[in-house]
Enzyme design. Sequence first.
Site, short mmCIF file in Angstrom:
data_model
loop_
_atom_site.label_atom_id
_atom_site.label_comp_id
_atom_site.label_asym_id
_atom_site.label_seq_id
_atom_site.Cartn_x
_atom_site.Cartn_y
_atom_site.Cartn_z
N CYS A 67 3.68 -4.43 6.36
CA CYS A 67 3.20 -4.30 5.14
C CYS A 67 4.40 -3.72 4.09
CB CYS A 67 2.18 -3.01 5.20
SG CYS A 67 0.42 -3.66 5.73
N HIS B 205 0.71 -1.12 0.10
CA HIS B 205 -0.11 0.06 0.12
C HIS B 205 0.86 1.21 -0.16
CE1 HIS B 205 0.60 1.24 4.29
NE2 HIS B 205 0.63 0.02 4.34
#
Length: 206
Positions: free
Chosen positions: A180, A163
């Site tokens: 992430c 992301h």
Amino acid sequence: MAEGTENERVRELQARLRQLGHFHRSPTAFYGSMTGKAVSAFQQERGLPATGEVDGDTWAKLTATSRRPTAGELRPPTTNELDKPDARCMTGRVLCVSKESRTLAWMIDGKVVSAMDVRFGSENTPTREGTFQVDRKERHWKSTLYHTSMPYSMFFSRGQAVHYSADFKARGYSGGSHGCVNVRDMDRLAAVFEQVKVGDKVVVHW
């Protein structure tokens, strides 16, 4: 120092090798195969045994022929160079993520369609390595655990996702994620987000 070592001395090693034209990417602080090859090339050039590992003689030669890296050389803001894709990335539709070069390559049938810089989780919240699939996409998402914005999320492993990160864009590699794969180029990621489908492969490797 040898393959598998990860610390700030390795970062300095890579920066010094880069000054001498043997290491062609941003320092990562991880001693992988590419660092080993760079060390071997330096050793061969200087008449040392080309072991690919850093002993006292190699370090002494390196420090004598290079200068102490600046902060910018240790953590450069420039785009990272792609390394050779992992074999698992060479077929199909794949988000190919390299921890060593800190890059993400969106690949289709072995060809790089788009590439971008990425950063990963810290030692306490590492980004998992392996072969996964995109199990869902969220154009607008806020972490339920950390309450941070995660635009253009492509989830692949129990809450870990590729992301956009405003923090990565602002602070670069001075920070880290909670596991992430952070991207700092929103426009480039947005274009890839539109192309990636649920079920596409994700490979995270060194």
